[in-house]
Design an enzyme around this catalytic site. Sequence first.
Site, PDB file in Angstrom:
ATOM      1  N   LEU A   1      28.977 -17.125 -85.786  1.00 21.70           N
ATOM      2  CA  LEU A   1      28.635 -16.889 -84.385  1.00 21.70           C
ATOM      3  C   LEU A   1      27.772 -18.069 -83.965  1.00 21.70           C
ATOM      4  O   LEU A   1      27.036 -18.615 -84.784  1.00 21.70           O
ATOM      5  CB  LEU A   1      27.822 -15.598 -84.231  1.00 21.70           C
ATOM      6  CG  LEU A   1      28.529 -14.246 -84.427  1.00 21.70           C
ATOM      7  CD1 LEU A   1      27.504 -13.114 -84.375  1.00 21.70           C
ATOM      8  CD2 LEU A   1      29.605 -14.019 -83.385  1.00 21.70           C
ATOM      9  N   ASP A   2      27.846 -18.457 -82.701  1.00 20.70           N
ATOM     10  CA  ASP A   2      26.967 -19.521 -82.224  1.00 20.70           C
ATOM     11  C   ASP A   2      25.511 -19.116 -82.418  1.00 20.70           C
ATOM     12  O   ASP A   2      25.188 -17.933 -82.414  1.00 20.70           O
ATOM     13  CB  ASP A   2      27.176 -19.766 -80.722  1.00 20.70           C
ATOM     14  CG  ASP A   2      28.490 -20.478 -80.438  1.00 20.70           C
ATOM     15  OD1 ASP A   2      29.133 -20.932 -81.398  1.00 20.70           O
ATOM     16  OD2 ASP A   2      28.866 -20.575 -79.252  1.00 20.70           O
ATOM     17  N   LYS A   3      24.660 -20.138 -82.510  1.00 25.27           N
ATOM     18  CA  LYS A   3      23.231 -19.899 -82.699  1.00 25.27           C
ATOM     19  C   LYS A   3      22.669 -18.926 -81.652  1.00 25.27           C
ATOM     20  O   LYS A   3      21.889 -18.040 -81.952  1.00 25.27           O
ATOM     21  CB  LYS A   3      22.538 -21.258 -82.609  1.00 25.27           C
ATOM     22  CG  LYS A   3      21.042 -21.207 -82.669  1.00 25.27           C
ATOM     23  CD  LYS A   3      20.491 -22.630 -82.625  1.00 25.27           C
ATOM     24  CE  LYS A   3      19.119 -22.626 -81.962  1.00 25.27           C
ATOM     25  NZ  LYS A   3      18.595 -23.980 -81.801  1.00 25.27           N
TER      26      LYS A   3
END
Length: 299
Positions: free
Chosen positions: A90-92
């Site tokens: 998942l993106d940061k």
Amino acid sequence: QIPKDPAQRRVRELAALSKRLQQVHPNVLAKVLKQGTVYRNEEIVVINKPYGIPVHGGPGVKNCIADVLPILAKMLENMKAEPLHLCHRLDKETTGVMVLARSKEVAERIRLLFKTRQVEKIYWAISLGDPDPAEGIVEIPIVEKEVQSHQSHYKMTLAPNYRLSPEDGKVVKIRKNRNAESAVTRYRLLASSSACSLLELQPITGVKHQIRVHLAYGLGCPILGDHKYSHWSKLAPQKLPEITLKRLKLEQSKARHLPLHLHAHRLSLPLGERIDLVCKPPLFFQKTLKQLELDVTKD
């Protein structure tokens, strides 16, 4: 100095918290992840990923989820536990459902499920503006491009296969961009108010930043707090409508502190039987929903 305004204070606190989480002792981060465990069985552990923590390390990253997996495994089981394995990313800035496998074999199996699109993923996002139509499918390939501006940077962008001919306005097929990846996102409007919408999103493919790019450039409804994809040619904070600022009790000059409102809400995994995993949005997301009066009666 501490901002007087509660919303700005909250935004500041959140930025500070995500910074702090990246600098804390790995044991503390593992503990936070342990508290965010929503499901576990003998094959997987599922956590609600906190905001602002990268999944993988990189330059300038002190703490990431990958690094604390051995500690987390020991905290959940016992000192002899095998480290957990990442199955997807998942993106940061994205929060929500994240699946960790207890063994390499299970991790491989789950990665394959993601790759062959057998995992159903449902995201929630708060976006600026309402998509038109209220539900549909965005199917536009995505490619990474360098943006030439006073500070050059890379962004994902759309690489459509069609365009309108300037002569007669007809739709013409254009040559495919060799580097573009096909990308498909289903979307549905759940609520709208205060010049914003709550959207339910189902990415059918898994291209980097796909949901953010499809919403911003495909539907013209960038995600609230997505400063990267709110403009094309410059890196600048998102411009918010007056009513949105008023409801959030925020000044435009402080908009750059707004976090990205994108949450992996549900994941359905076909592991033997289908396992349905749901994560509540983080508190800042829930609070924004309240402030913008975006009512989710469903789910």
